[in-house]
Design a protein around this motif. Structure first.
Motif, PDB file in Angstrom:
ATOM      1  N   ALA A  13      60.499  -3.774  24.786  1.00 18.04           N
ATOM      2  CA  ALA A  13      59.132  -4.165  25.152  1.00 18.04           C
ATOM      3  C   ALA A  13      59.068  -4.637  26.600  1.00 18.04           C
ATOM      4  CB  ALA A  13      58.641  -5.267  24.211  1.00 18.04           C
ATOM      5  N   ALA A  70      56.791  -2.864  29.699  1.00 21.68           N
ATOM      6  CA  ALA A  70      55.850  -3.633  30.507  1.00 21.68           C
ATOM      7  C   ALA A  70      56.208  -3.534  31.985  1.00 21.68           C
ATOM      8  CB  ALA A  70      55.841  -5.093  30.048  1.00 21.68           C
ATOM      9  N   LYS A 111      53.755  -2.115  34.981  1.00 17.39           N
ATOM     10  CA  LYS A 111      53.194  -3.298  35.652  1.00 17.39           C
ATOM     11  C   LYS A 111      52.429  -2.918  36.909  1.00 17.39           C
ATOM     12  CE  LYS A 111      54.690  -7.940  37.019  1.00 17.39           C
ATOM     13  NZ  LYS A 111      55.856  -8.850  37.121  1.00 17.39           N
ATOM     14  N   VAL A 130      49.402  -0.919  21.267  1.00 19.77           N
ATOM     15  CA  VAL A 130      48.662  -0.874  22.523  1.00 19.77           C
ATOM     16  C   VAL A 130      47.547   0.169  22.453  1.00 19.77           C
ATOM     17  CG1 VAL A 130      48.853  -0.250  24.953  1.00 19.77           C
ATOM     18  CG2 VAL A 130      50.533  -1.776  23.935  1.00 19.77           C
ATOM     19  N   THR A 141      46.597  -4.564  29.824  1.00 18.72           N
ATOM     20  CA  THR A 141      46.760  -6.024  29.805  1.00 18.72           C
ATOM     21  C   THR A 141      47.543  -6.449  28.571  1.00 18.72           C
ATOM     22  OG1 THR A 141      44.674  -6.322  30.997  1.00 18.72           O
ATOM     23  CG2 THR A 141      45.523  -8.222  29.806  1.00 18.72           C
ATOM     24  N   THR A 142      47.253  -5.839  27.436  1.00 13.24           N
ATOM     25  CA  THR A 142      47.978  -6.152  26.197  1.00 13.24           C
ATOM     26  C   THR A 142      49.462  -5.846  26.336  1.00 13.24           C
ATOM     27  OG1 THR A 142      46.011  -5.673  24.886  1.00 13.24           O
ATOM     28  CG2 THR A 142      48.117  -5.656  23.736  1.00 13.24           C
ATOM     29  N   LEU A 143      49.785  -4.694  26.919  1.00 10.39           N
ATOM     30  CA  LEU A 143      51.180  -4.313  27.103  1.00 10.39           C
ATOM     31  C   LEU A 143      51.910  -5.297  28.023  1.00 10.39           C
ATOM     32  CD1 LEU A 143      53.543  -2.343  26.782  1.00 10.39           C
ATOM     33  CD2 LEU A 143      52.569  -0.990  28.648  1.00 10.39           C
ATOM     34  N   LEU A 144      51.272  -5.674  29.141  1.00 12.43           N
ATOM     35  CA  LEU A 144      51.909  -6.588  30.084  1.00 12.43           C
ATOM     36  C   LEU A 144      52.074  -7.979  29.484  1.00 12.43           C
ATOM     37  CD1 LEU A 144      50.224  -5.583  33.468  1.00 12.43           C
ATOM     38  CD2 LEU A 144      52.250  -4.653  32.356  1.00 12.43           C
ATOM     39  N   GLY A 199      54.895  -7.865  26.992  1.00 11.89           N
ATOM     40  CA  GLY A 199      56.175  -7.833  27.689  1.00 11.89           C
ATOM     41  C   GLY A 199      56.568  -9.193  28.232  1.00 11.89           C
ATOM     42  N   GLU A 237      50.888 -14.210  34.040  1.00  8.18           N
ATOM     43  CA  GLU A 237      51.432 -12.973  34.594  1.00  8.18           C
ATOM     44  C   GLU A 237      50.323 -11.983  34.949  1.00  8.18           C
ATOM     45  OE1 GLU A 237      54.623 -11.475  35.333  1.00  8.18           O
ATOM     46  OE2 GLU A 237      54.901 -13.629  35.585  1.00  8.18           O
ATOM     47  N   THR A 288      50.074 -10.332  38.605  1.00  2.11           N
ATOM     48  CA  THR A 288      50.250  -8.891  38.783  1.00  2.11           C
ATOM     49  C   THR A 288      49.075  -8.276  39.528  1.00  2.11           C
ATOM     50  OG1 THR A 288      51.540  -8.800  36.731  1.00  2.11           O
ATOM     51  CG2 THR A 288      50.657  -6.731  37.566  1.00  2.11           C
ATOM     52  N   ALA A 347      48.964  -8.740  21.470  1.00  4.00           N
ATOM     53  CA  ALA A 347      50.184  -9.061  22.220  1.00  4.00           C
ATOM     54  C   ALA A 347      51.028 -10.098  21.480  1.00  4.00           C
ATOM     55  CB  ALA A 347      49.816  -9.569  23.614  1.00  4.00           C
TER      56      ALA A 347
END
Length: 551
Positions: free
Chosen positions: A27, A31, A35, A80, A93-96, A99, A454, A458, A511
Motif C-alpha cells: 500500500a 501511494a 503521489k 480506491v 486522496t483516498t489512496l494517498l 498509504g 500528507e 503533497t 482509507a
C-alpha cells in the motif's frame, strides 16, 4: 485450495511481522507511485502496453491499463475505485491517505505497538475526524451569487482544472440534471444519463436531452429528417432474435426455433417462377409496412435489416426508418420513449408504440438522430460540444465524476474547504481528542493526524511551494484552502477551493478501512490448483474399512 506461505520464519512473532511489512509495503509503494499525480499541477505517468502508449495522471485509466498481480495491491485498488464509483471523486486522496496511514502504522509496529492498539487508535481518530467534518460544513448560501461561486469552486476542484470552459460545462450540466430531478421528484439519476462528446461546435455547448442521440441516418435520402410528436416503433431483439423489414423468402428471420437468420436457397425452373417469388416477397414487405401504417407509426427503428423494396414503401408511407440498431440502444430507446421492443411487426400493438417530443436527423459528416422530449422515459443524454481535445474516454469519465460531485453539493447544499484545508482542520481535531486518551492509542491517533496532513503537503510540493509554509498558513486560517492556481492559501468561502463533505467522509472511511485491514493481516496466502486434487464427483462416499473404521 492449495495454500503457500509467502515466507517462513522460525519464530511466530517474526513470521507475523514479516507478513505485516509485506502487506503494508504494498500500500505504501502504491501511494508513493501516484503521489506526484495529486492536484492540477500533478505529473503524468507514461504507460507502454502492447497496443498503445498512454500518457495520463488519471489513476483509474492507469489501473485499467496496468496489470497488478500483487493481491494486496489489488485489494487497495478495489477500494480506491469503489470510492470514485460511490461519490465521483476523492480516489487519489483516498489512496494517498491510506498509504500514509500504513506507513505510520509500520513505524508504530517497529516501535513495539500492538496491532490492536493501532487499530483502536485509528478508529477513534476516524470518529473524531468525522465529527469535526460535520461541524465544518457550511451552507452554500441563499444568494444566487454565493451559490454560483460555491458550485464553480466545487467543479473546479473535482475537475482538477482551471479551464473556465470545462468548469462551465460541468456546472451547466449538473444544474440541468438537478433541475430535472426536482421536476421528476428525483426520478432521474446520473446513471440514467449518457454523456456524448461531440466535436461539432454548437450554439449550446451543453444540452441535456430528455431522450437519446444515436449514430444513425435514415435509410432513404428523401425521408423526413424532422418529425414532431413522433410515434415510434422498435422492431427486433438483436442478432439472435427478431426481424427487420425485408423479404423473407430468401432470408428468413430465424428458423423454426427462432434463433439466428437462416439462408434459404431457391431454384427456379423458368422466369415465371422468379417473377412469382418477387411478387410474393413484395407482398410480404407491403404487409409489414401496412401494419406500421395501421398503427399510425411515424418512425421505425430496426435492430436488423430494411430491404430496398421496404425503403421505397416506407418512404411512400411517410415513415422515417433506421436500421441495424444495437440491442442495447434498442432497449434504451424503449425506456426513453415508453415503448416496447417487439420481435416481429405482426406483434406490434398500440401499447408497444413509444412517443417523443421530436425526432431530428443530422445527415452531415457524422450522421445522428436525436429523439428528444420523451416525457415517459427515464433516459437522458448530456451532449457536450466542441473544445474537447484528446483522450475522449478519459474526458468523459472526468465529466461524469465532476458532475456527480456538483450534483451532491446541489442536493445537500453544504461544502467544506478543499485544497488541504479540511484535512488540516481534521488533523487538529484528532490531536485535541488524542490528549484526552490516557493510553498508547493517543500515539496512534497522532499518527492518524500526521497522515491527514500528507494531503496538503503533497498538494504544495506538486505546486512548487514550500510544504511547511502552506501547512503553517492553513493551520492559522481555519476556513481556508491552498489555491494551486495562485500558489497561495486563501479564504475558501464562497468561491473555493471547496469540496463536498460526502467525498471527504467517504475518503476517510475507505482509507481507514484499508489501513486497519492490512495491519491485521498476519500472513499472505495464495490459492492454486493442485494437480492431485480430486473433485467431489470423483469421491466414493461408501466407507472403506481399512480407512474409516477402527478394529
Amino acid at each position: 485450495m492449495q495454500t503457500h506461505h509467502s515466507a517462513t520464519q522460525s519464530a511466530p512473532e517474526e513470521h507475523s511481522r514479516g507478513a505485516e511489512r509485506t502487506t503494508l509495503d504494498a500500500a505504501i509503494s502504491l501511494a508513493a507511485l501516484f503521489k506526484t499525480c495529486l492536484g492540477p499541477d500533478g505529473r503524468n505517468k507514461l504507460i507502454a502496453t502492447g497496443e498503445e502508449t498512454i500518457v495520463t495522471n488519471d489513476i483509474h485509466r492507469i489501473f485499467d491499463a496496468v496489470d497488478i498481480p500483487d493481491p494486496v495491491g489489488r485489494f487497495v485498488i478495489q477500494h480506491v475505485v469503489a470510492q470514485k464509483e460511490d461519490v465521483g471523486d476523492g480516489s487519489l486522496t483516498t489512496l494517498l491517505l491510506a498509504g500514509a496511514l500504513c506507513r505510520n502504522a509500520d513505524r508504530l509496529l517497529d516501535d513495539g505497538y500492538r496491532r490492536a492498539t493501532i487499530e483502536d487508535g485509528y478508529d477513534k481518530a476516524r470518529a473524531a475526524a468525522l465529527a469535526e467534518l460535520q461541524r465544518s460544513e457550511r451552507a452554500i448560501g441563499e444568494r444566487s451569487t454565493d451559490r454560483a461561486s460555491a458550485v464553480r469552486g466545487v467543479a473546479r476542484g473535482a475537475l482538477n482544472s482551471f479551464r473556465a470552459e470545462l468548469v462551465d460545462i460541468v456546472v451547466d450540466a449538473a444544474t440541468q440534471i438537478h433541475t430535472e430531478r426536482r421536476k421528476r421528484n428525483r426520478g432521474l439519476d446520473l446513471s440514467d444519463v449518457r454523456i456524448r462528446l461531440d466535436d461539432k461546435v454548437d450554439d449550446a455547448p451543453v444540452e441535456l436531452i430528455q431522450g437519446l442521440v444515436l449514430d444513425r441516418d435514415v435509410v432513404h435520402e428523401s425521408m423526413a429528417r424532422r418529425v414532431e410528436q413522433p410515434r415510434i416503433a422498435i422492431i427486433g431483439g438483436g442478432k439472435k432474435a427478431g426481424s427487420g423489414i425485408e423479404e423473407r423468402s430468401l432470408f428468413r428471420a430465424g428458423g423454426s426455433d427462432g434463433e439466428g437468420r437462416t439462408e434459404v436457397t431457391f431454384s427456379a425452373s423458368d422466369a415465371d417462377d422468379i417473377t412469382a417469388l418477387r411478387e410474393a416477397e413484395a407482398a410480404q414487405v407491403r404487409a409489414q409496412v401496412a401494419r406500421l401504417e395501421d398503427t399510425r407509426v411515424d418512425a421505425v427503428f430496426c435492430t436488423m435489416g430494411i430491404s430496398d423494396v421496404a425503403k421505397r414503401l416506407l418512404h411512400d408511407a411517410d415513415i422515417t426508418a433506421f436500421r441495424t440498431l444495437t440491442e442495447t440502444d434498442a432497449a434504451l430507446l424503449a425506456r426513453a420513449t415508453g415503448g416496447t421492443v417487439v420481435l416481429d411487426i405482426a406483434d406490434l400493438t398500440e401499447e408497444a408504440i413509444g412517443t417523443a417530443g421530436r425526432l431530428v436527423v443530422d445527415s452531415t459528416d457524422n450522421p445522428t438522430v436525436t429523439i428528444a422530449g420523451c416525457p415517459k422515459g427515464t433516459v437522458a443524454t448530456l451532449r457536450v460540444s466542441g473544445a474537447l481535445g484528446e483522450y475522449r474516454t478519459e474526458r468523459e469519465r472526468d465529466f461524469r465524476a465532476a458532475i456527480a460531485v456538483v450534483l451532491d453539493v446541489l442536493s445537500e447544499e453544504t461544502v467544506v474547504p478543499a485544497g488541504g484545508g479540511i484535512e488540516i482542520r481534521l488533523a487538529t481535531a484528532v490531536r485535541e481528542r488524542a490528549r484526552t486518551v490516557g493510553d498508547r492509542r493517543a500515539v496512534a491517533m497522532d499518527a492518524y493526524a500526521d497522515a491527514l496532513e500528507e494531503i496538503p503537503r503533497t498538494l504544495a510540493t506538486n505546486g512548487g511551494v514550500a510544504a511547511i509554509d502552506i501547512v503553517t498558513e492553513l493551520r492559522r486560517c481555519e476556513d481556508s484552502g491552498f489555491d494551486t492556481a495562485s500558489g497561495d492559501v486563501r479564504e475558501a468561502f464562497p468561491a473555493g477551493p471547496l469540496v463536498s463533505p460526502r467525498v471527504v467522509s467517504t475518503s476517510l472511511e475507505t482509507a481507514t478501512h484499508i489501513a486497519t485491514r492490512l495491519v491485521r493481516i498476519d500472513d499472505v496466502l495464495t490459492g492454486g490448483e493442485d494437480e492431485d486434487w480430486i473433485s467431489a464427483d470423483e469421491i466414493d462416499p461408501r466407507p472403506v474399512p481399512s480407512r474409516d473404521f477402527d478394529y
